[in-house]
Design a protein around this motif. Structure first.
Motif, PDB file in Angstrom:
ATOM      1  N   ASP A  18       0.838  -1.175   0.443  1.00  0.00           N
ATOM      2  CA  ASP A  18       0.049   0.244  -0.267  1.00  0.00           C
ATOM      3  C   ASP A  18       0.482   1.650  -0.021  1.00  0.00           C
ATOM      4  O   ASP A  18       2.124   1.671   0.982  1.00  0.00           O
ATOM      5  CB  ASP A  18      -0.960   0.023   1.578  1.00  0.00           C
ATOM      6  CG  ASP A  18      -2.104   0.918   1.219  1.00  0.00           C
ATOM      7  OD1 ASP A  18      -2.051   1.576   0.619  1.00  0.00           O
ATOM      8  OD2 ASP A  18      -2.779   1.419   2.388  1.00  0.00           O
ATOM      9  N   SER A  19       0.843   1.882  -1.238  1.00  0.00           N
ATOM     10  CA  SER A  19       1.299   3.385  -1.160  1.00  0.00           C
ATOM     11  C   SER A  19       3.210   3.342  -0.780  1.00  0.00           C
ATOM     12  O   SER A  19       4.126   3.840  -0.062  1.00  0.00           O
ATOM     13  CB  SER A  19       1.067   4.385  -0.704  1.00  0.00           C
ATOM     14  OG  SER A  19      -0.385   4.555  -1.135  1.00  0.00           O
ATOM     15  N   ASP A  38       1.384  -0.158  -5.136  1.00  0.00           N
ATOM     16  CA  ASP A  38      -0.210  -0.527  -4.594  1.00  0.00           C
ATOM     17  C   ASP A  38       0.010  -2.281  -5.188  1.00  0.00           C
ATOM     18  O   ASP A  38       0.249  -2.113  -6.733  1.00  0.00           O
ATOM     19  CB  ASP A  38      -1.606   0.318  -5.291  1.00  0.00           C
ATOM     20  CG  ASP A  38      -1.424   2.029  -4.229  1.00  0.00           C
ATOM     21  OD1 ASP A  38      -0.778   1.516  -2.554  1.00  0.00           O
ATOM     22  OD2 ASP A  38      -1.373   2.894  -5.099  1.00  0.00           O
ATOM     23  N   ASP A 266      -4.445   4.231  -9.803  1.00  0.00           N
ATOM     24  CA  ASP A 266      -4.123   4.150  -8.542  1.00  0.00           C
ATOM     25  C   ASP A 266      -5.330   4.739  -7.867  1.00  0.00           C
ATOM     26  O   ASP A 266      -6.491   4.760  -7.737  1.00  0.00           O
ATOM     27  CB  ASP A 266      -3.053   5.102  -8.840  1.00  0.00           C
ATOM     28  CG  ASP A 266      -3.412   6.021  -8.739  1.00  0.00           C
ATOM     29  OD1 ASP A 266      -4.667   6.934  -8.876  1.00  0.00           O
ATOM     30  OD2 ASP A 266      -2.245   7.269  -8.814  1.00  0.00           O
TER      31      ASP A 266
END
Length: 308
Positions: A18-19, A38, A266
């Motif tokens: 995640d990010s 991601d 995204d």
């Protein structure tokens, strides 16, 4: 096969990114290797990651293997938060959660040991009989029983890589990582190695993530993730009509379209278009025209480029 990976009932994903950000710093420069990656990978999947040199694919693999730490974001592997693992927990993670196959066999094998002894090395804390029995089982799995007493110098590149895979499987990992596992062998041998990895994935349910630059080999994997500039650029999923042909790499060609390609959105709704599609479209700058028509988004190059 004796190894088995049972998914955690609380989660469908063995890998959750995640990010994810990775920054390498020197006194004079900062390099942003990953820029908000991601990605999720399900238990039991076999996934290939492709990308040009410097795209961030090897950085990502090293973080999955516990060899490097993220700079920011979130990275979970088999329920373990790699941001929060202490040094002792990280050692345990590298011993039992992940197995790693390197392209350079000097990192996989000790030249003064036999094939059997090499496979036994990761199991040092087990009993001698148990370790030897497990090593022989793994050598049989990778079709190397006939080389069990051979040392590195007597083995071909393909044979060394098979033994390296056996070593990576020694401690029953939940996730197998392979960095260019076929990069140093010919196409026939690389096809055999990839078929073996697919068989292990299919028969044991082991999750496998492969980094490769070989587009033809990537066509033999049901899911392919393309990384560009530290982000997911696109994803390709094998067409159902080709799933039963994966074992025959000679039947596939560079131009044959065996996978459906998807662009990736995204969390902010931004879209990266695959570079080869932009090239075919003739887009030279950083803008495109978009139109929503009959439920489809149509992308065209700018008017000023069409008039040249």
């Amino acid at each position: 096969m004796s190894m088995q990976t049972t998914p955690d009932a609380r989660a469908a994903h063995i890998i959750e990114c995640d990010s994810l950000v990775k920054i390498y710093k020197t006194p004079d420069v900062e390099v942003l290797a990953l820029q908000g990656l991601d990605l999720t990978v399900d238990y039991g999947e076999m996934t290939a990651i492709i990308g040009n040199s410097g795209s961030g694919k090897s950085t990502f693999l090293n973080m999955l293997g516990g060899l490097d730490r993220p700079s920011a974001g979130r990275l979970l592997v088999d329920g373990k938060d790699l941001f929060k693992l202490g040094e002792r927990e990280l050692v345990e993670y590298k011993l039992h959660t992940v197995g790693f196959v390197w392209q350079n066999n000097a990192r996989n094998l000790l030249p003064y040991l036999t094939a059997t002894q090499n496979v036994m090395m990761p199991m040092l804390f087990g009993g001698e009989h148990k370790r030897r029995q497990r090593a022989l089982e793994l050598l049989d799995m990778v079709n190397m029983s006939h080389r069990k007493n051979s040392r590195l110098s007597a083995l071909s590149g393909g044979e060394q890589q098979r033994i390296a895979i056996a070593i990576a499987l020694a401690n029953h990992p939940r996730l197998l990582l392979a960095d260019e596992p076929t990069g140093a062998v010919d196409q026939k041998t690389s096809s055999a190695i990839l078929d073996m990895l697919r068989a292990i994935n299919r028969e044991s349910g082991l999750t496998i993530v492969i980094v490769t630059h070989d587009q033809l080999l990537a066509k033999k994997v049901s899911r392919v993730i393309a990384i560009r500039d530290g982000k997911i650029a696109s994803e390709r999923i094998m067409k159902e009509s080709y799933l039963d042909r994966l074992s025959d790499i000679s039947a596939l060609t560079e131009v044959e379209e065996v996978q459906d390609e998807y662009a990736v959105l995204d969390k902010a709704g931004r879209l990266q278009l695959p570079a080869d599609m932009l090239k075919k479209l003739g887009v030279a700058g950083n803008r495109v025209r978009m139109e929503l028509k009959d439920g489809e988004i149509i992308i065209r190059k700018p008017l000023e480029e069409e008039t040249h």
